[in-house]
Scaffold this active site. Structure first.
Site, PDB file in Angstrom:
ATOM      1  N   TYR A 120      -7.198   0.334 -11.074  1.00  0.00           N
ATOM      2  CA  TYR A 120      -6.452  -0.759 -11.684  1.00  0.00           C
ATOM      3  C   TYR A 120      -7.457  -1.794 -12.206  1.00  0.00           C
ATOM      4  O   TYR A 120      -8.261  -2.311 -11.440  1.00  0.00           O
ATOM      5  CB  TYR A 120      -5.562  -1.505 -10.691  1.00  0.00           C
TER       6      TYR A 120
ATOM      7  N   ASP B  44       5.331  -2.634   2.854  1.00  0.00           N
ATOM      8  CA  ASP B  44       6.341  -2.258   1.868  1.00  0.00           C
ATOM      9  C   ASP B  44       7.663  -1.901   2.543  1.00  0.00           C
ATOM     10  O   ASP B  44       8.735  -2.158   1.990  1.00  0.00           O
ATOM     11  CB  ASP B  44       5.846  -1.086   1.019  1.00  0.00           C
TER      12      ASP B  44
ATOM     13  N   HIS C  20       5.119  -4.266  -6.112  1.00  0.00           N
ATOM     14  CA  HIS C  20       4.294  -5.448  -5.922  1.00  0.00           C
ATOM     15  C   HIS C  20       4.318  -6.328  -7.170  1.00  0.00           C
ATOM     16  O   HIS C  20       4.428  -5.835  -8.295  1.00  0.00           O
ATOM     17  CB  HIS C  20       2.849  -5.042  -5.623  1.00  0.00           C
TER      18      HIS C  20
ATOM     19  N   LYS D  44      -1.908  -5.676 -15.016  1.00  0.00           N
ATOM     20  CA  LYS D  44      -2.621  -4.496 -14.534  1.00  0.00           C
ATOM     21  C   LYS D  44      -2.697  -3.422 -15.616  1.00  0.00           C
ATOM     22  O   LYS D  44      -1.714  -3.145 -16.299  1.00  0.00           O
ATOM     23  CB  LYS D  44      -1.917  -3.914 -13.299  1.00  0.00           C
TER      24      LYS D  44
END
Length: 203
Positions: free
Chosen positions: A132, A175, A62, A72
């Site tokens: 995250y 995905d 991603h 992140k």
């Protein structure tokens, strides 16, 4: 905390000090002074995510449009995952390369990846919990993906769990349908190295 730069510029492995005694343990998950000392800018947290994954689940690859993208700071509070940072910045000296960090509930490491980098991980046991700290909120129209099993990237995903059992890769429908690295490159989907560096220099 110890910050170790990864082979991908703009990404670090963070190893905290863990204080254990018969009651349990204590560790700092994030320290602003340590972060700013290593990365040279603050992390303005705009969103905090938490995912729980079965063994074999792969989440990613991603990334988000630059600017502002989404940096992140990732850690695994329970279980174990192999975390992967992928250099998808067109024009970067390490374009198309990747590096990994094992995140687990033993060493309590974290990984930080700057704006413009791709991110993915594989869960190595059932119930792995990943958190995250994100520099921006999720914006669906700016979010993109690359197929994590793309042979051109050839990410060395684990074949066995932390306990030694064989792993079967599991992807989300999104995905599974993500473009290949070559498709993402040729269609202009990827950020550029210069744009990512320019954005970071203004933080």
């Amino acid at each position: 905390m110890e910050y170790r730069p990864l082979s991908i510029e703009g990404a670090w492995e963070i190893t905290p000090k863990v204080f254990a005694d018969p009651r349990g343990l204590f560790t700092e998950v994030f320290s602003a002074p340590a972060f700013e000392g290593a990365v040279d800018h603050p992390l303005a947290v705009r969103q905090v995510n938490c995912s729980v994954s079965a063994a074999g689940v792969v989440r990613g690859i991603h990334f988000a449009d630059v600017p502002p993208s989404q940096a992140k700071y990732v850690t695994c509070v329970s279980g174990a995952v192999l975390d992967v940072v992928i250099d998808i910045r067109v024009g970067s000296p390490t374009f198309g390369q990747w590096d990994t960090v094992l995140l687990d509930d033993v060493d309590r490491r974290a990984i930080y990846l700057s704006e413009g980098l791709g991110h993915a991980f594989m869960s190595l046991e059932d119930g792995s919990v990943v958190t995250y700290l994100c520099s921006e909120t999720y914006q669906p129209d700016r979010e993109h993906g690359i197929h994590p099993l793309d042979p051109d990237l050839a990410i060395a995903w684990p074949t066995h769990s932390r306990g030694g059992e064989p792993l079967a890769v599991s992807l989300s429908p999104k995905d599974e349908q993500a473009p290949s690295f070559t498709e993402a490159t040729t269609t202009g989907l990827l950020p550029t190295y210069d744009a990512a560096r320019a954005f970071r220099s203004g933080l």
